[in-house]
Design an enzyme around this catalytic site. Structure first.
Site, PDB file in Angstrom:
ATOM      1  CE  LYS A   1      31.096  11.087 -11.756  1.00  0.00           C
ATOM      2  NZ  LYS A   1      30.064  12.627 -10.843  1.00  0.00           N
TER       3      LYS A   1
ATOM      4  N   GLY B   1      32.543  16.146 -18.329  1.00  0.00           N
ATOM      5  CA  GLY B   1      32.252  16.407 -19.906  1.00  0.00           C
ATOM      6  C   GLY B   1      31.945  15.679 -20.593  1.00  0.00           C
TER       7      GLY B   1
ATOM      8  CG  MET C   1      33.011   9.522 -21.117  1.00  0.00           C
ATOM      9  SD  MET C   1      33.414   8.110 -20.326  1.00  0.00           S
ATOM     10  CE  MET C   1      34.221   8.802 -18.986  1.00  0.00           C
TER      11      MET C   1
ATOM     12  NE  ARG D   1      36.126  16.929 -10.699  1.00  0.00           N
ATOM     13  CZ  ARG D   1      35.751  16.967 -12.081  1.00  0.00           C
ATOM     14  NH1 ARG D   1      35.712  15.580 -12.727  1.00  0.00           N
ATOM     15  NH2 ARG D   1      35.252  18.194 -12.139  1.00  0.00           N
TER      16      ARG D   1
END
Ligand code: PEP
Ligand code: MG
Length: 891
Positions: free
Chosen positions: A29, A108, A110, A343
């Site tokens: 990211k 999803g 973390m 991404r």
């Protein structure tokens, strides 16, 4: 590490400290936010704390390096200057998001905290600044919820409960129907929940909030969900997660705002169509969580035409820049578009193939890149059974087709129950049916054949995860209503109980009652094109393990270039065959055995004829009988009585023979080449049947290439004896037939001693085929049938990186393979001037990582089950392309 090390990388305002190829340090990211900033895509400014900090945080006993704090403070100041607002300033507040981001995407798994920076005074200031007090309080209550649940471990349900009670009290259905005053009341309630659960007040200092959020993200790296996900996805060797702190933009500022997630191409089919969902007046997690069913992206053209046009431009720009399909997140704040993430997008195997091939056709990438883009394992998806078109089953409900393929299974209503059910009934097929799924559910989802949810869109958690795993999935199926209390679901007009069968078609979104029959797939279109490119590239041949003409023909359709292993014992199980086989085993003397074998011989010959015909022109390796004889006799009383009846012998005779044949370690017992050494007539019959069948098929004008393979050889003397005997039989047969046929005689290398003495053995063998199932068993001393008691612990404790029966243990078993190949080839050349043909026929022949190894040690071919042939073809091509470099694959 020195304190001058750079731990924090800023981005925004058309500039960035980092770039796309810094994923290891900045996470996916962070690296892509930096890259987007630089290429002129509108990105809210922010900064990334590196994965190195995460590694040092854990190395130092959950303590951050000292230099991080001042670097973060400097980055905040820079962000404040770019936005023109200040963290904690009620007159002009800056709010930020705090998100995780590892080098490989873990959707999803973390923590994320949004709206950070709000407190009792800033919320009022935010209301004034935006002229929208309702929006400010909505953000505040979300912050308390997210901060409480992720940073402080408060149950999210406790907040949800307050929200539901308020909605009930106000008589409204949607969150958006609550007024500013309602939300103010809700904030007070949330603060009470927070205090009751944590023992302290919700922190008012934005800097304190920020640090707690950063720590929460680092802590979530070792959270149960994230650890479980990495285990399932076999992700290892990462330093940790990065933390991205970014100025907030708001999709929930009113009807002129919104938020969405999209893929630049359809991740389900690979079609070059913009694909995604959005919600007007919502924040990011509303789309992903599957709480409100979102609108398809095409609708945005009508709702916000200018934004849609700009978004299409960005879609094109990103694909041209990255030369890869992107998964993007965007937010529209009061008519202005911002990109929050890009991404490379997770996709099904079918989509991966289509995108790779079409991108070559569009001139974006070359064929080599296309071959490296597709994970061989993901081809499973194209090899999944499809619903039988002739099956007359009517859909009883329809949802969104989220991940293709058909799946039938017993309905299970929770992920925990799926895990428990699987433990109790490992062979049961499970269909997981949920309102929505969340990252807690991954273990249960992984065990299910397919996933069905009643809410959520194409980018919901269930859809994304299922697609990544190539599992059929239907989401947003409003015709499904789940009643967890009674353990039933309503599907359209029907009631289905937990445990009943249901079928989903992830290609169309249909849901059907019961188990609908399926048909096998075929290779065509983009798949065929990619396979052609793979075949041009690879040097390793791919054969198949098959012992029935039907399987052999299927494998040939899938590109098999011969049979690498025909296990003859499987041919002894048909009705009359098993009877004759048992007669042979129960015979008292050689004459009795000969008589029974004479009954078996026509069947054997007929089977070989079928296989030779199916493989016209291709080599067929036939292995002589391998398993211990007691495997052919029943061990239970009832079965033994039946056999005695059928053969007309006393039941005691059957019992005695079973007793006599009993072994303490059958895998190390009286099997393989040991059988025809003691009972030569068994081997004679098989060799005769092979050669007679070959002659018969040759006479029909077909080309036959039989390769007779002797199993479980450990000393050259075993091989010499059996080889000479086989040659004698072959000479008799060809003489009687008055015709010749080409053949080879070789051996399996399955016993460590055979690998170590390969030079001696190769003097007598025309080919080697590594039986790495037995070779692994004997090298590790692990019984291949008895690993379930300890293998899960070995994997969890990282005593072994992977199950060595699935992926070849290159360091140990691999050494034996290498020794076998090198010594064998050298000795054969020296002794006979011939080259030794070498292949592998253990299960590893269809495992991509093991195929890489086989290429590296110079085998001539791998052999695997028919459905893995395309996987091995692609892996073999990737092995060539990976020579000298590590390959990057989308997971
Ligand atoms: C092997 O041992 O790898 C092999 C192919 O033989 P089987 O699995 O039949 O023992
Ligand atoms: Mg074996």
């Amino acid at each position: 590490m020195s304190d001058s090390q750079k731990y924090v990388y800023s981005f925004g305002g058309g500039k960035a400290d980092g770039k796309a190829d810094m994923k290891t340090l900045l996470g996916g990211k962070g690296a892509n936010l930096a890259e987007m900033s630089v290429i002129g895509i509108p990105v809210p400014p922010g900064f990334t704390i590196t994965t190195e900090v995460c590694a040092q945080y854990y190395d130092g006993g959950r303590k951050l390096p000292d230099a991080v704090k001042p670097q973060v403070q400097a980055a905040i100041s820079q962000m404040e200057a770019l936005v023109g607002a200040k963290l904690g300033d009620p007159s002009n507040p800056l709010l930020v998001s705090v998100r995780s981001g590892a080098a490989l995407s873990m959707p999803g798994m973390m923590n994320t905290i949004l709206n950070l920076g709000l407190n009792d005074t800033v919320v009022e200031g935010m209301g004034k600044k935006t002229g929208n007090l309702r929006f400010a309080y909505d953000g505040y209550r979300r912050l308390i919820d997210m901060f409480g649940s992720t940073a402080m471990g408060v149950e999210h349900e406790l907040f949800e409960h307050e929200l539901d009670s308020l909605k009930k009290a106000k008589g409204v259905k949607n969150d958006t129907d609550l007024t500013a005053d309602d939300l103010k009341t809700l904030v007070a309630k949330y603060k009470e929940v927070y205090k009751a659960q944590t023992g302290s007040d919700f922190p008012q200092d934005p800097t304190e909030q920020l640090w707690a959020a950063i720590m929460a993200v680092f802590n979530s790296w070792m959270g149960k969900k994230a650890v479980e996900y990495r285990r399932i996805e076999r992700i290892s060797g990462l330093k940790g997660t990065a933390v991205n702190v970014q100025a907030m933009v708001f999709g929930n500022m009113g009807p002129n705002s919104g938020t969405g997630v999209a893929f630049t191409r359809d991740p389900n089919t690979g079609a070059d169509e913009f694909y995604g969902d959005y919600l007007i007046n919502a924040q990011g997690e509303d789309v992903v969580a599957g709480i409100r069913t979102p609108e398809p992206i095409a609708q945005l053209e009508k709702d916000m035409p200018k934004v849609y046009e700009e978004l299409l431009g960005i879609r094109k720009k990103l694909e041209t820049h990255y030369k890869e399909m992107q998964d993007i997140e965007f937010t529209v704040q009061d008519g202005k578009l911002y990109m929050l993430q890009t991404r490379s997008g997770k996709r099904t195997g079918s989509a991966a193939v289509r995108i790779a091939v079409e991108m070559v056709q569009e001139g974006l990438i070359d064929q080599k890149t296309a071959l490296q883009r597709v994970n061989p394992e993901s081809l499973n998806h194209l090899l999944l059974p499809q619903l039988d078109p002739s099956a007359k089953s009517q859909p009883v409900a329809q949802g969104i087709a989220a991940s293709p393929g058909a799946a039938s299974g017993k309905v299970i209503l929770s992920a925990e129950e799926a895990v428990a059910h699987h433990e109790a009934h490992p062979n049961d097929k499970i269909l997981l049916v949920r309102k929505e799924t969340s990252p807690e559910d991954v273990a249960g989802m992984h065990l299910a054949e397919g996933i069905l949810t009643s809410t959520g869109g194409k980018a919901s958690h269930a859809a994304v995860v299922a697609r990544g795993w190539g599992k059929p999935c239907v989401v947003g199926c409003e015709g499904v209503r789940i009643d967890e209390k009674t353990g039933t679901i309503r599907v359209g007009e029907h009631t289905v109980k937990a445990g009943d069968f249901l079928t989903i078609n992830g290609t169309t979104g249909d849901v059907m009652l019961g188990q609908v029959p399926t048909v096998p797939p075929s290779i065509s279109g983009h798949f065929a094109t990619l396979m052609e490119w793979a075949d041009k590239t690879r040097t390793l041949k791919v054969r198949t393990n098959a012992d029935a003409p039907k399987d052999a023909a299927k494998a040939r359709e899938f590109g098999a270039e011969g049979i690498g292993l025909c296990r003859t014992e499987h041919m002894f199980f048909g009705d009359q065959r098993i009877t004759a086989m048992r007669k042979m085993i129960l015979a008292n003397d050689e004459a009795g055995r000969q008589a029974a074998l004479a009954e078996l011989e026509p069947f054997q010959k007929e089977d070989f004829v079928g296989i030779f015909e199916a493989m016209d022109g291709l080599p067929v390796t036939i292995r002589l009988l391998d398993p211990p004889l007691h495997e052919f006799l029943p061990h239970d009383e009832k079965g033994q009585n039946e056999v005695a009846g059928q053969l007309g012998v006393d039941v005691q005779r059957v019992k005695d023979r079973v007793e006599q044949l009993h072994e303490f370690n059958p895998m190390l017992g009286f099997r393989g080449c040991r059988l025809p050494i003691v009972y030569p007539e068994i081997g004679d019959m098989q060799v005769r049947a092979i050669i007679e069948a070959a002659i018969e098929v040759k006479k029909k004008g077909k080309s036959v290439l039989p390769e007779i393979m002797i199993p479980l050889v450990g000393t050259v003397e075993e091989l010499t004896l059996l080889k000479n005997r086989a040659i004698q039989v072959i000479e008799e047969v060809t003489k009687a037939a008055g015709t010749q046929v080409d053949y080879l005689i070789g051996t399996m290398i399955e016993v460590p001693r055979a690998a170590l003495t390969a030079d001696k053995i190769a003097e007598e063998a025309q080919f080697f085929s590594f039986g790495t199932n037995d070779l692994t068993q004997m090298t590790f001393g692990f019984s291949r049938d008895d690993i379930k008691g300890f293998m899960p612990t070995y994997l969890r404790e990282k005593i072994l990186p992977v199950d060595p029966f699935q992926t070849l243990d290159a360091n140990g078993v691999g050494q034996l393979v290498e020794i076998g190949v090198t010594k064998g080839r050298k000795a054969r050349k020296e002794k006979t001037g011939e080259s030794l043909k070498v292949g592998i026929c253990g299960e590893h022949g269809g495992d991509p990582e093991s195929v890489m190894f086989c290429h590296a040690v110079g085998l001539d071919y791998v052999s695997c089950s028919p459905f893995r042939v395309p996987i091995a073809r692609l892996a073999a091509a990737q092995a060539v392309l990976a020579e000298g470099k590590s390959i990057s694959r989308d997971r």
